[in-house]
Design a protein around this motif. Structure first.
Motif, PDB file in Angstrom:
ATOM      1  N   TRP A 172       2.030  16.455  -2.071  1.00 51.19           N
ATOM      2  CA  TRP A 172       3.064  17.480  -1.977  1.00 51.19           C
ATOM      3  C   TRP A 172       3.446  17.702  -0.513  1.00 51.19           C
ATOM      4  CZ3 TRP A 172       2.568  22.134   0.623  1.00 51.19           C
ATOM      5  CH2 TRP A 172       3.699  22.952   0.567  1.00 51.19           C
ATOM      6  N   GLY A 173       2.454  17.789   0.373  1.00 56.10           N
ATOM      7  CA  GLY A 173       2.715  17.996   1.787  1.00 56.10           C
ATOM      8  C   GLY A 173       3.518  16.864   2.396  1.00 56.10           C
ATOM      9  N   GLU A 174       3.191  15.634   2.009  1.00 54.94           N
ATOM     10  CA  GLU A 174       3.930  14.476   2.517  1.00 54.94           C
ATOM     11  C   GLU A 174       5.382  14.508   2.050  1.00 54.94           C
ATOM     12  OE1 GLU A 174       1.611  11.052   1.422  1.00 54.94           O
ATOM     13  OE2 GLU A 174      -0.095  11.752   2.612  1.00 54.94           O
ATOM     14  N   ALA A 175       5.592  14.886   0.788  1.00 56.61           N
ATOM     15  CA  ALA A 175       6.962  14.988   0.271  1.00 56.61           C
ATOM     16  C   ALA A 175       7.726  16.091   1.002  1.00 56.61           C
ATOM     17  CB  ALA A 175       6.943  15.248  -1.234  1.00 56.61           C
ATOM     18  N   ALA A 176       7.066  17.228   1.245  1.00 57.90           N
ATOM     19  CA  ALA A 176       7.714  18.329   1.970  1.00 57.90           C
ATOM     20  C   ALA A 176       8.049  17.898   3.398  1.00 57.90           C
ATOM     21  CB  ALA A 176       6.803  19.562   1.980  1.00 57.90           C
ATOM     22  N   ALA A 177       7.151  17.158   4.038  1.00 53.77           N
ATOM     23  CA  ALA A 177       7.391  16.684   5.406  1.00 53.77           C
ATOM     24  C   ALA A 177       8.558  15.695   5.433  1.00 53.77           C
ATOM     25  CB  ALA A 177       6.130  16.038   5.971  1.00 53.77           C
ATOM     26  N   ALA A 178       8.618  14.797   4.447  1.00 50.85           N
ATOM     27  CA  ALA A 178       9.714  13.825   4.390  1.00 50.85           C
ATOM     28  C   ALA A 178      11.052  14.542   4.225  1.00 50.85           C
ATOM     29  CB  ALA A 178       9.486  12.833   3.254  1.00 50.85           C
ATOM     30  N   THR A 179      11.097  15.525   3.350  1.00 53.92           N
ATOM     31  CA  THR A 179      12.328  16.298   3.148  1.00 53.92           C
ATOM     32  C   THR A 179      12.717  17.024   4.430  1.00 53.92           C
ATOM     33  OG1 THR A 179      11.861  16.559   0.794  1.00 53.92           O
ATOM     34  CG2 THR A 179      13.383  18.157   1.792  1.00 53.92           C
ATOM     35  N   PHE A 180      11.743  17.607   5.103  1.00 54.48           N
ATOM     36  CA  PHE A 180      11.981  18.294   6.376  1.00 54.48           C
ATOM     37  C   PHE A 180      12.594  17.332   7.389  1.00 54.48           C
ATOM     38  CE2 PHE A 180      10.423  19.109  10.666  1.00 54.48           C
ATOM     39  CZ  PHE A 180      10.906  20.394  10.896  1.00 54.48           C
ATOM     40  N   LEU A 181      11.997  16.142   7.532  1.00 54.92           N
ATOM     41  CA  LEU A 181      12.504  15.162   8.495  1.00 54.92           C
ATOM     42  C   LEU A 181      13.929  14.727   8.154  1.00 54.92           C
ATOM     43  CD1 LEU A 181       9.362  12.911   9.107  1.00 54.92           C
ATOM     44  CD2 LEU A 181      10.414  14.530  10.710  1.00 54.92           C
ATOM     45  N   GLU A 182      14.182  14.473   6.882  1.00 58.51           N
ATOM     46  CA  GLU A 182      15.525  14.054   6.467  1.00 58.51           C
ATOM     47  C   GLU A 182      16.554  15.128   6.815  1.00 58.51           C
ATOM     48  OE1 GLU A 182      14.483  10.999   2.831  1.00 58.51           O
ATOM     49  OE2 GLU A 182      14.608  13.135   2.383  1.00 58.51           O
ATOM     50  N   LYS A 183      16.197  16.392   6.635  1.00 61.56           N
ATOM     51  CA  LYS A 183      17.107  17.489   6.974  1.00 61.56           C
ATOM     52  C   LYS A 183      17.345  17.572   8.482  1.00 61.56           C
ATOM     53  CE  LYS A 183      16.266  20.405   2.966  1.00 61.56           C
ATOM     54  NZ  LYS A 183      15.672  21.657   2.462  1.00 61.56           N
ATOM     55  N   GLN A 184      16.397  17.029   9.266  1.00 63.49           N
ATOM     56  CA  GLN A 184      16.528  17.010  10.721  1.00 63.49           C
ATOM     57  C   GLN A 184      17.251  15.753  11.205  1.00 63.49           C
ATOM     58  OE1 GLN A 184      15.460  19.694  12.586  1.00 63.49           O
ATOM     59  NE2 GLN A 184      15.059  20.577  10.581  1.00 63.49           N
ATOM     60  N   GLY A 185      17.705  14.902  10.274  1.00 60.79           N
ATOM     61  CA  GLY A 185      18.456  13.710  10.653  1.00 60.79           C
ATOM     62  C   GLY A 185      17.641  12.433  10.763  1.00 60.79           C
ATOM     63  N   TYR A 186      16.387  12.483  10.381  1.00 61.86           N
ATOM     64  CA  TYR A 186      15.548  11.283  10.398  1.00 61.86           C
ATOM     65  C   TYR A 186      15.825  10.450   9.151  1.00 61.86           C
ATOM     66  CZ  TYR A 186      12.482  13.434  13.953  1.00 61.86           C
ATOM     67  OH  TYR A 186      11.962  14.007  15.085  1.00 61.86           O
ATOM     68  N   CYS A 187      15.627   9.150   9.262  1.00 60.71           N
ATOM     69  CA  CYS A 187      15.720   8.244   8.119  1.00 60.71           C
ATOM     70  C   CYS A 187      14.302   7.769   7.809  1.00 60.71           C
ATOM     71  CB  CYS A 187      16.615   7.058   8.465  1.00 60.71           C
ATOM     72  SG  CYS A 187      16.682   5.818   7.173  1.00 60.71           S
ATOM     73  N   ILE A 188      13.828   8.032   6.604  1.00 62.94           N
ATOM     74  CA  ILE A 188      12.479   7.609   6.215  1.00 62.94           C
ATOM     75  C   ILE A 188      12.510   6.104   5.962  1.00 62.94           C
ATOM     76  CG2 ILE A 188      10.585   7.879   4.568  1.00 62.94           C
ATOM     77  CD1 ILE A 188      11.166  10.388   6.319  1.00 62.94           C
ATOM     78  N   VAL A 189      11.687   5.376   6.696  1.00 68.02           N
ATOM     79  CA  VAL A 189      11.618   3.915   6.611  1.00 68.02           C
ATOM     80  C   VAL A 189      10.536   3.483   5.627  1.00 68.02           C
ATOM     81  CG1 VAL A 189      11.163   1.812   7.948  1.00 68.02           C
ATOM     82  CG2 VAL A 189      12.481   3.686   8.965  1.00 68.02           C
ATOM     83  N   ALA A 190       9.392   4.186   5.631  1.00 72.46           N
ATOM     84  CA  ALA A 190       8.281   3.835   4.735  1.00 72.46           C
ATOM     85  C   ALA A 190       7.415   5.066   4.501  1.00 72.46           C
ATOM     86  CB  ALA A 190       7.450   2.710   5.338  1.00 72.46           C
ATOM     87  N   ARG A 191       6.735   5.038   3.369  1.00 77.54           N
ATOM     88  CA  ARG A 191       5.773   6.090   3.022  1.00 77.54           C
ATOM     89  C   ARG A 191       4.444   5.425   2.696  1.00 77.54           C
ATOM     90  NH1 ARG A 191       8.554  10.995   0.281  1.00 77.54           N
ATOM     91  NH2 ARG A 191      10.730  10.648   0.780  1.00 77.54           N
ATOM     92  N   ASN A 192       3.380   6.043   3.129  1.00 79.11           N
ATOM     93  CA  ASN A 192       2.023   5.591   2.815  1.00 79.11           C
ATOM     94  C   ASN A 192       1.805   4.111   3.106  1.00 79.11           C
ATOM     95  OD1 ASN A 192       2.684   7.807   0.335  1.00 79.11           O
ATOM     96  ND2 ASN A 192       0.977   8.215   1.699  1.00 79.11           N
ATOM     97  N   PHE A 193       2.156   3.688   4.316  1.00 84.79           N
ATOM     98  CA  PHE A 193       1.885   2.305   4.731  1.00 84.79           C
ATOM     99  C   PHE A 193       0.382   2.175   4.950  1.00 84.79           C
ATOM    100  CE2 PHE A 193       1.202  -0.746   8.214  1.00 84.79           C
ATOM    101  CZ  PHE A 193       1.615  -1.891   7.559  1.00 84.79           C
ATOM    102  N   THR A 194      -0.233   1.270   4.200  1.00 79.14           N
ATOM    103  CA  THR A 194      -1.680   1.132   4.213  1.00 79.14           C
ATOM    104  C   THR A 194      -2.102  -0.288   4.535  1.00 79.14           C
ATOM    105  OG1 THR A 194      -1.807   2.844   2.505  1.00 79.14           O
ATOM    106  CG2 THR A 194      -3.786   1.507   2.848  1.00 79.14           C
ATOM    107  N   VAL A 195      -3.061  -0.403   5.428  1.00 79.30           N
ATOM    108  CA  VAL A 195      -3.743  -1.665   5.713  1.00 79.30           C
ATOM    109  C   VAL A 195      -5.235  -1.344   5.729  1.00 79.30           C
ATOM    110  CG1 VAL A 195      -1.841  -2.679   7.026  1.00 79.30           C
ATOM    111  CG2 VAL A 195      -3.587  -1.374   8.222  1.00 79.30           C
ATOM    112  N   ARG A 196      -6.035  -2.392   5.703  1.00 81.63           N
ATOM    113  CA  ARG A 196      -7.470  -2.152   5.745  1.00 81.63           C
ATOM    114  C   ARG A 196      -7.806  -1.386   7.027  1.00 81.63           C
ATOM    115  NH1 ARG A 196     -11.576  -7.037   5.297  1.00 81.63           N
ATOM    116  NH2 ARG A 196     -12.478  -6.421   7.278  1.00 81.63           N
ATOM    117  N   GLY A 197      -8.398  -0.251   6.858  1.00 80.98           N
ATOM    118  CA  GLY A 197      -8.796   0.538   8.012  1.00 80.98           C
ATOM    119  C   GLY A 197      -7.837   1.642   8.417  1.00 80.98           C
TER     120      GLY A 197
END
Length: 116
Positions: free
Chosen positions: A6-31
């Motif tokens: 929920w927090g990540e979704a709220a943060a993404a919405t906040f950023l989009e409203k500030q003019g940011y473009c979300i490129v990726a969510r939850n990018f995961t690699v080992r470690g």
């Protein structure tokens, strides 16, 4: 929905409203994992989201210690090796306080929270 998602979704919405473009969510690699990767102007922003019910006992950003910062930097380097760019990397922390059932939740965006 779990609090972190929920927090990540709220943060993404906040950023989009500030003019940011979300490129990726939850990018995961080992470690490591990066919650959000966003573009704003000449910056490629790697965002760590910390969600808490309140800041009564401590600020959420305090959980992003030196070890966590190292993991984020290594994970960002992995992303950049896969997605070359001329954009300037930046590391931000977004604190989200409240819950999905609290319409008065609060977001605090810390730009350039640590050096990469």
């Amino acid at each position: 929905m779990r609090r972190g998602a929920w927090g990540e979704a709220a943060a993404a919405t906040f950023l989009e409203k500030q003019g940011y473009c979300i490129v990726a969510r939850n990018f995961t690699v080992r470690g490591g994992e990066i919650d959000l990767i966003a573009q704003q102007g000449r910056f490629l922003v790697f965002v760590e989201v910390k969600t808490r019910r309140s800041d009564k006992f401590s600020h959420a950003c305090e959980a992003v210690d030196a070890a966590k910062q190292r993991r984020l930097i290594l994970t960002a380097q992995h992303w950049l090796s896969m997605h070359p760019t001329s954009l300037q990397p930046r590391f931000d922390v977004i604190e989200v306080y409240g819950s999905e059932h609290d319409p008065a939740h609060r977001i605090h965006h810390i730009q350039n929270a640590f050096d990469g």
